[in-house]
Design an enzyme around this catalytic site. Structure first.
Site, PDB file in Angstrom:
ATOM      1  N   GLU A  93      -7.951 -27.260  11.008  1.00  0.00           N
ATOM      2  CA  GLU A  93      -7.860 -26.822   9.613  1.00  0.00           C
ATOM      3  C   GLU A  93      -8.849 -25.700   9.300  1.00  0.00           C
ATOM      4  O   GLU A  93      -8.483 -24.702   8.668  1.00  0.00           O
ATOM      5  CB  GLU A  93      -8.125 -28.003   8.672  1.00  0.00           C
ATOM      6  CG  GLU A  93      -8.145 -27.606   7.198  1.00  0.00           C
ATOM      7  CD  GLU A  93      -8.467 -28.765   6.270  1.00  0.00           C
ATOM      8  OE1 GLU A  93      -8.712 -28.497   5.081  1.00  0.00           O
ATOM      9  OE2 GLU A  93      -8.479 -29.930   6.719  1.00  0.00           O
ATOM     10  N   TYR A 148       0.801  -1.225   0.000  1.00  0.00           N
ATOM     11  CA  TYR A 148       0.000   0.000   0.000  1.00  0.00           C
ATOM     12  C   TYR A 148       0.835   1.276   0.000  1.00  0.00           C
ATOM     13  O   TYR A 148       0.290   2.367  -0.180  1.00  0.00           O
ATOM     14  CB  TYR A 148      -0.976  -0.005   1.180  1.00  0.00           C
ATOM     15  CG  TYR A 148      -2.213  -0.818   0.886  1.00  0.00           C
ATOM     16  CD1 TYR A 148      -3.114  -0.413  -0.101  1.00  0.00           C
ATOM     17  CD2 TYR A 148      -2.468  -2.009   1.559  1.00  0.00           C
ATOM     18  CE1 TYR A 148      -4.236  -1.163  -0.390  1.00  0.00           C
ATOM     19  CE2 TYR A 148      -3.590  -2.766   1.280  1.00  0.00           C
ATOM     20  CZ  TYR A 148      -4.470  -2.337   0.303  1.00  0.00           C
ATOM     21  OH  TYR A 148      -5.582  -3.084   0.005  1.00  0.00           O
ATOM     22  N   ASP A 178      -9.417 -32.389   7.509  1.00  0.00           N
ATOM     23  CA  ASP A 178     -10.306 -33.192   6.680  1.00  0.00           C
ATOM     24  C   ASP A 178      -9.653 -34.531   6.344  1.00  0.00           C
ATOM     25  O   ASP A 178      -8.424 -34.613   6.168  1.00  0.00           O
ATOM     26  CB  ASP A 178     -10.634 -32.458   5.372  1.00  0.00           C
ATOM     27  CG  ASP A 178     -11.661 -31.356   5.555  1.00  0.00           C
ATOM     28  OD1 ASP A 178     -12.387 -31.371   6.562  1.00  0.00           O
ATOM     29  OD2 ASP A 178     -11.735 -30.468   4.678  1.00  0.00           O
TER      30      ASP A 178
END
Length: 345
Positions: free
Chosen positions: A179, A98, A229
């Site tokens: 996760e 920025y 997962d």
């Protein structure tokens, strides 16, 4: 080499780099001026899994005026890093972007240049006094003292700060690395005693990984468990937390080697909730094959068994396949408490 010595190396390298460039410009006989950085080729999806990735470094040469935009971007980044090192302040990659959006165009330009600079110098990004913008969250009974004297707690989900940590105190027995943010938020509503919960909201950023390593050093008796997962992508994320990422091979202190896979495992899902499973696709199968060849997993029979089962039944499943997830977590931790082991089946 301590932190101050590393900062001196960074400062000297930048100043010499700029000096050499200006010296080349001052020679009227030269038609172009070259600068070089060490760049890496790395597989973006398999994290730490490609054992040869670190060997494929190459030198990228930029010529002025032909590559004038890239060189301008490079020197703008070097200017920001030099200022941060001299003033001993920590800035973020987003701060740099920025400061000159019109020049950089994309955040990834800054990310890649910082990686190449640190790789060329042979230092970590933290030695440049640059950190990623905060992404990870922590929750639980923990007190974090910053070098500026501030002490923060995580009785509510807390964004992991880029500010320098001087000490961490906690009586937690467990640290759960989650996760998914949705699962993290679910667990914050449960009464999990003696537990700290951390998430990186998917694939882990460097700041979250380094925070976990600091946490492990501060709590040497705590057990670190991962919940991901039941699919190749989840185990790839587990691998990145534990073994690191090729993208930051020059960041050796970001590997949580005492992390153990809590689950869910095959028996947690398919003994009860087969209807929540999904079919593997071609990319999944390719990832599983790579994971089975990964050196780090050769000594993790539980992880290898899960991958082999995925291939055999051609199925995968998400954490949400555990219908009574909070009860499942409490049961797993109770089993770990009884066994006194760092892994749970």
């Amino acid at each position: 080499m301590n932190s101050n010595d590393k900062k001196k190396v960074v400062r000297s390298w930048i100043e010499q780099f700029v000096h050499d460039f200006v010296e080349q410009l001052s020679k009227p006989t030269k038609d172009s001026v070259n600068v070089a950085l060490k760049r890496r080729k790395h597989n973006s999806w398999n994290g730490s899994l490609d054992s040869k990735a670190n060997e494929r470094q190459k030198v990228k040469v930029f010529s002025f005026p032909r590559n004038e935009t890239t060189i301008a971007q490079l020197f703008r980044v070097l200017d920001c890093v030099h200022e941060a090192v001299i003033s001993d302040t920590v800035i973020t990659k987003r701060d740099i972007y920025y400061r000159d959006v019109d020049l950089f165009k994309r955040q990834t330009v800054v990310d890649e240049l910082l990686g190449d600079i640190s790789n060329t110098i042979g230092c970590s990004r933290s030695d440049l006094n640059v950190e990623a913008s905060a992404k990870g969250l922590v929750f639980g009974s923990i007190h974090i003292a910053l070098e500026n004297g501030t002490v923060i707690t995580a009785t509510k989900p807390l964004l992991i700060s880029h500010h320098r940590i001087s000490s961490i105190t906690s009586t937690a027995k467990w640290v759960l690395v989650i996760e998914k943010e949705a699962v993290f938020q679910t667990l914050t509503e449960e009464a999990l005693a003696d537990t700290i919960i951390v998430t990186a909201k998917g694939f882990p950023d460097l700041m979250t990984r380094k925070f976990l390593v600091k946490l492990a050093k501060a709590l040497p008796d705590a057990k670190f468990f991962g919940i991901f997962d039941w699919d190749p992508h989840g185990l790839c994320i587990y691998s990145c937390f534990k073994y690191g990422s090729n993208a930051y091979s020059h960041e050796p202190h970001s590997q949580l080697r005492n992390l153990q896979l809590l689950g869910p495992l095959y028996e947690d899902i398919f003994n009860k909730n087969q209807e929540f499973s999904l079919k593997l696709n071609k990319r999944d199968i390719k990832m599983i094959t790579t994971l089975l060849q990964f050196e780090g997993f050769q000594k993790e029979p539980v992880v290898r068994e899960q991958l082999q089962r995925m291939l055999f039944i051609q199925k995968k499943a998400e954490i949400q396949a555990i219908l009574e997830f909070p009860s499942w977590i409490k049961g797993k931790l109770a089993d770990a408490d009884k066994s006194g082991k760092h892994s749970v089946r």
